[in-house]
Design a protein around this motif. Structure first.
Motif, PDB file in Angstrom:
ATOM      1  N   PHE A 137      48.033  80.537  73.616  1.00 18.61           N
ATOM      2  CA  PHE A 137      47.139  79.444  74.028  1.00 18.61           C
ATOM      3  C   PHE A 137      46.454  78.826  72.814  1.00 18.61           C
ATOM      4  CE2 PHE A 137      46.869  80.698  78.608  1.00 18.61           C
ATOM      5  CZ  PHE A 137      47.074  79.439  79.107  1.00 18.61           C
ATOM      6  N   ILE A 138      45.911  79.697  71.941  1.00 18.81           N
ATOM      7  CA  ILE A 138      45.168  79.189  70.794  1.00 18.81           C
ATOM      8  C   ILE A 138      46.105  78.467  69.821  1.00 18.81           C
ATOM      9  CG2 ILE A 138      43.645  79.832  68.910  1.00 18.81           C
ATOM     10  CD1 ILE A 138      42.313  80.257  71.478  1.00 18.81           C
ATOM     11  N   ALA A 139      47.309  79.022  69.638  1.00 19.33           N
ATOM     12  CA  ALA A 139      48.255  78.380  68.717  1.00 19.33           C
ATOM     13  C   ALA A 139      48.621  76.985  69.214  1.00 19.33           C
ATOM     14  CB  ALA A 139      49.501  79.249  68.567  1.00 19.33           C
ATOM     15  N   PHE A 140      48.834  76.874  70.539  1.00 23.69           N
ATOM     16  CA  PHE A 140      49.172  75.551  71.072  1.00 23.69           C
ATOM     17  C   PHE A 140      47.971  74.620  71.066  1.00 23.69           C
ATOM     18  CE2 PHE A 140      53.203  77.096  72.825  1.00 23.69           C
ATOM     19  CZ  PHE A 140      53.978  76.040  72.404  1.00 23.69           C
ATOM     20  N   SER A 141      46.779  75.180  71.260  1.00 25.18           N
ATOM     21  CA  SER A 141      45.576  74.360  71.178  1.00 25.18           C
ATOM     22  C   SER A 141      45.476  73.715  69.803  1.00 25.18           C
ATOM     23  CB  SER A 141      44.361  75.237  71.472  1.00 25.18           C
ATOM     24  OG  SER A 141      43.188  74.635  71.013  1.00 25.18           O
ATOM     25  N   ARG A 142      45.788  74.520  68.769  1.00 27.16           N
ATOM     26  CA  ARG A 142      45.762  74.008  67.389  1.00 27.16           C
ATOM     27  C   ARG A 142      46.887  73.000  67.158  1.00 27.16           C
ATOM     28  NH1 ARG A 142      46.285  72.170  63.315  1.00 27.16           N
ATOM     29  NH2 ARG A 142      46.114  72.945  61.183  1.00 27.16           N
ATOM     30  N   HIS A 143      48.065  73.312  67.741  1.00 23.20           N
ATOM     31  CA  HIS A 143      49.241  72.473  67.521  1.00 23.20           C
ATOM     32  C   HIS A 143      49.066  71.097  68.149  1.00 23.20           C
ATOM     33  CE1 HIS A 143      53.465  71.566  66.862  1.00 23.20           C
ATOM     34  NE2 HIS A 143      53.566  71.219  68.109  1.00 23.20           N
ATOM     35  N   LEU A 144      48.538  71.077  69.376  1.00 24.97           N
ATOM     36  CA  LEU A 144      48.439  69.822  70.111  1.00 24.97           C
ATOM     37  C   LEU A 144      47.108  69.114  69.886  1.00 24.97           C
ATOM     38  CD1 LEU A 144      49.929  71.084  73.500  1.00 24.97           C
ATOM     39  CD2 LEU A 144      51.106  69.802  71.732  1.00 24.97           C
ATOM     40  N   GLY A 145      46.160  69.782  69.199  1.00 22.03           N
ATOM     41  CA  GLY A 145      44.842  69.191  69.033  1.00 22.03           C
ATOM     42  C   GLY A 145      44.141  69.001  70.360  1.00 22.03           C
ATOM     43  N   ASP A 146      44.278  70.003  71.263  1.00 19.25           N
ATOM     44  CA  ASP A 146      43.717  69.901  72.607  1.00 19.25           C
ATOM     45  C   ASP A 146      42.857  71.139  72.866  1.00 19.25           C
ATOM     46  OD1 ASP A 146      43.135  69.663  75.261  1.00 19.25           O
ATOM     47  OD2 ASP A 146      45.159  69.111  75.874  1.00 19.25           O
ATOM     48  N   LEU A 147      41.631  70.926  73.316  1.00 24.77           N
ATOM     49  CA  LEU A 147      40.717  72.047  73.496  1.00 24.77           C
ATOM     50  C   LEU A 147      40.999  72.883  74.735  1.00 24.77           C
ATOM     51  CD1 LEU A 147      37.171  70.857  72.485  1.00 24.77           C
ATOM     52  CD2 LEU A 147      38.383  72.850  71.689  1.00 24.77           C
ATOM     53  N   SER A 148      41.818  72.367  75.664  1.00 22.25           N
ATOM     54  CA  SER A 148      42.035  73.080  76.927  1.00 22.25           C
ATOM     55  C   SER A 148      42.548  74.489  76.683  1.00 22.25           C
ATOM     56  CB  SER A 148      43.039  72.314  77.786  1.00 22.25           C
ATOM     57  OG  SER A 148      42.576  71.019  77.994  1.00 22.25           O
ATOM     58  N   GLY A 149      43.379  74.661  75.647  1.00 23.53           N
ATOM     59  CA  GLY A 149      43.906  75.990  75.342  1.00 23.53           C
ATOM     60  C   GLY A 149      42.800  76.980  75.067  1.00 23.53           C
ATOM     61  N   GLN A 150      41.788  76.550  74.326  1.00 23.01           N
ATOM     62  CA  GLN A 150      40.691  77.470  74.010  1.00 23.01           C
ATOM     63  C   GLN A 150      39.880  77.794  75.257  1.00 23.01           C
ATOM     64  OE1 GLN A 150      38.477  76.571  70.545  1.00 23.01           O
ATOM     65  NE2 GLN A 150      40.263  75.905  69.393  1.00 23.01           N
ATOM     66  N   VAL A 151      39.696  76.796  76.141  1.00 18.52           N
ATOM     67  CA  VAL A 151      38.956  77.044  77.385  1.00 18.52           C
ATOM     68  C   VAL A 151      39.694  78.081  78.217  1.00 18.52           C
ATOM     69  CG1 VAL A 151      38.181  76.012  79.525  1.00 18.52           C
ATOM     70  CG2 VAL A 151      37.916  74.773  77.392  1.00 18.52           C
TER      71      VAL A 151
ATOM     72  N   VAL B 126      61.706  80.143  76.348  1.00 15.55           N
ATOM     73  CA  VAL B 126      62.207  78.916  76.973  1.00 15.55           C
ATOM     74  C   VAL B 126      61.038  77.998  77.326  1.00 15.55           C
ATOM     75  CG1 VAL B 126      63.342  78.000  79.016  1.00 15.55           C
ATOM     76  CG2 VAL B 126      64.330  79.952  77.825  1.00 15.55           C
ATOM     77  N   GLY B 127      60.011  78.593  77.961  1.00 14.35           N
ATOM     78  CA  GLY B 127      58.849  77.796  78.338  1.00 14.35           C
ATOM     79  C   GLY B 127      58.146  77.211  77.131  1.00 14.35           C
ATOM     80  N   VAL B 128      58.013  78.067  76.103  1.00 10.06           N
ATOM     81  CA  VAL B 128      57.318  77.643  74.894  1.00 10.06           C
ATOM     82  C   VAL B 128      58.084  76.510  74.216  1.00 10.06           C
ATOM     83  CG1 VAL B 128      56.976  78.405  72.522  1.00 10.06           C
ATOM     84  CG2 VAL B 128      55.997  79.719  74.390  1.00 10.06           C
ATOM     85  N   TRP B 129      59.407  76.615  74.231  1.00 12.20           N
ATOM     86  CA  TRP B 129      60.226  75.624  73.546  1.00 12.20           C
ATOM     87  C   TRP B 129      60.065  74.252  74.188  1.00 12.20           C
ATOM     88  CZ3 TRP B 129      61.767  75.472  68.963  1.00 12.20           C
ATOM     89  CH2 TRP B 129      62.707  74.547  68.553  1.00 12.20           C
ATOM     90  N   ALA B 130      59.961  74.244  75.523  1.00  7.25           N
ATOM     91  CA  ALA B 130      59.781  72.980  76.221  1.00  7.25           C
ATOM     92  C   ALA B 130      58.465  72.322  75.803  1.00  7.25           C
ATOM     93  CB  ALA B 130      59.808  73.206  77.728  1.00  7.25           C
ATOM     94  N   ALA B 131      57.401  73.156  75.669  1.00 11.87           N
ATOM     95  CA  ALA B 131      56.097  72.604  75.312  1.00 11.87           C
ATOM     96  C   ALA B 131      56.041  72.241  73.839  1.00 11.87           C
ATOM     97  CB  ALA B 131      54.999  73.611  75.641  1.00 11.87           C
ATOM     98  N   PHE B 132      56.860  72.915  73.030  1.00 15.60           N
ATOM     99  CA  PHE B 132      56.733  72.823  71.588  1.00 15.60           C
ATOM    100  C   PHE B 132      57.229  71.480  71.066  1.00 15.60           C
ATOM    101  CE2 PHE B 132      57.964  74.334  67.247  1.00 15.60           C
ATOM    102  CZ  PHE B 132      56.672  74.571  66.848  1.00 15.60           C
TER     103      PHE B 132
END
Lengths: 100, 182
Positions: free
Chosen positions: A46-60, B114-120
């Motif tokens: 969640f945190i890695a994607f929050s950082r990747h996408l620049g979206d705070l929802s992951g941290q919430v 697979v799920g992560v790749w779609a989002a990535f």
């Protein structure tokens, strides 16, 4: 350069170790710890994607997961206390009788 | 100088990642639950360090407070209360399950992948979004607080009910049974 992929791979490793622990270990306490590992891997994702996408929802949602993990630990450890009182064991393969 | 900063980040990341993986391996490797709990504590702290690297300072603090401070104390309390040493011990693993465990974890990890790749494949966003509210620069705590109380108020309240249910459940299960009942 550390990319998001590095964090995702680390998260996958932690997740795999957690699942292995749940399947392989017979001690209830260790199984609960392995579940905590799985939840931590999810948090890292969640945190890695929050950082990747620049979206705070992951941290919430990481906050929510931490809350759920605490609730799960409390319930699981309550079950362990009840189990020891009833059967004097924490080994999961000795718990094979349903008692009403 | 810029290269040095990047290099430093990589060193910190690999150190923390190695600590986290070693701790996780210790959790499923140690026979003594107290050693496993300490190992788990190392993983929690290393993951908290990784959260700091990812600009999630609030989550890192919450991780240390809740996991290292709360959940870990709960685990150690129960280990001491149960007094594992006096219980009959079993073999450390069920060895014949090890291949099954590897297969299950690889399959589940592949599903996650697979799920992560779609989002990535979504384009990367700015870091500034993590420390600002409506375009105004703020701290990470303030930004998460705004998001939590403005966009996710209902899930927040529902989670508090979950905590209440867990608390009552833990009390009911941990309580001594009355005489006359099984």
């Amino acid at each position: 350069m550390i990319t998001t992929t590095h964090y995702l791979v680390l998260s996958l490793i932690l997740f795999g170790l957690g699942v292995t622990g749940v399947v392989v270990r017979r001690n209830f306490i260790t199984v609960l710890m392995s579940i905590e590992l799985i939840l931590n891997a999810a948090n890292l994702n969640f945190i890695a994607f929050s950082r990747h996408l620049g979206d705070l929802s992951g941290q919430v949602f990481a906050v929510f997961i931490i809350t759920i993990a605490a609730a799960e630990a409390a319930i699981g450890l309550g079950i362990i206390i009840a189990l020891v009182r009833l059967k004097q064991t924490v080994q999961l393969d000795q718990v094979n009788v349903m008692q009403g | 100088m810029d290269a040095l900063v990047t290099y430093f980040g990589a060193i910190v990341f690999y150190t923390l990642a190695a600590l986290a993986v070693a701790g996780a391996a210790g959790v499923i490797g140690y026979r003594n639950p107290v050693h496993a709990a300490m190992s788990l504590l190392m993983t929690f702290l290393a993951v908290a360090g990784l959260f700091v690297l990812l600009h999630a300072e609030l989550i890192a603090a919450v991780q240390i407070l809740v996991y290292a401070g709360g959940v870990m104390v709960l685990f150690l309390f129960v280990i001491m209360l149960v007094n594992v040493r006096t219980l009959p011990t079993e073999e450390k693993y069920v060895r014949r399950l090890l291949p099954v465990a590897v297969v299950i974890s690889v399959v589940l990890a592949a599903l996650v992948l697979v799920g992560v790749w779609a989002a990535f494949r979504a384009p990367a966003g700015p870091v500034a979004a993590l420390v600002s509210v409506e375009g105004q620069a703020m701290g990470n705590t303030e930004a998460v607080g705004w998001s939590l109380y403005r966009d996710y108020l209902l899930p927040f309240e529902v989670v508090s009910v979950v905590l209440l249910v867990a608390m009552i459940g833990a009390i009911v299960m941990g309580r001594k049974e009355k005489e006359g009942r099984t």
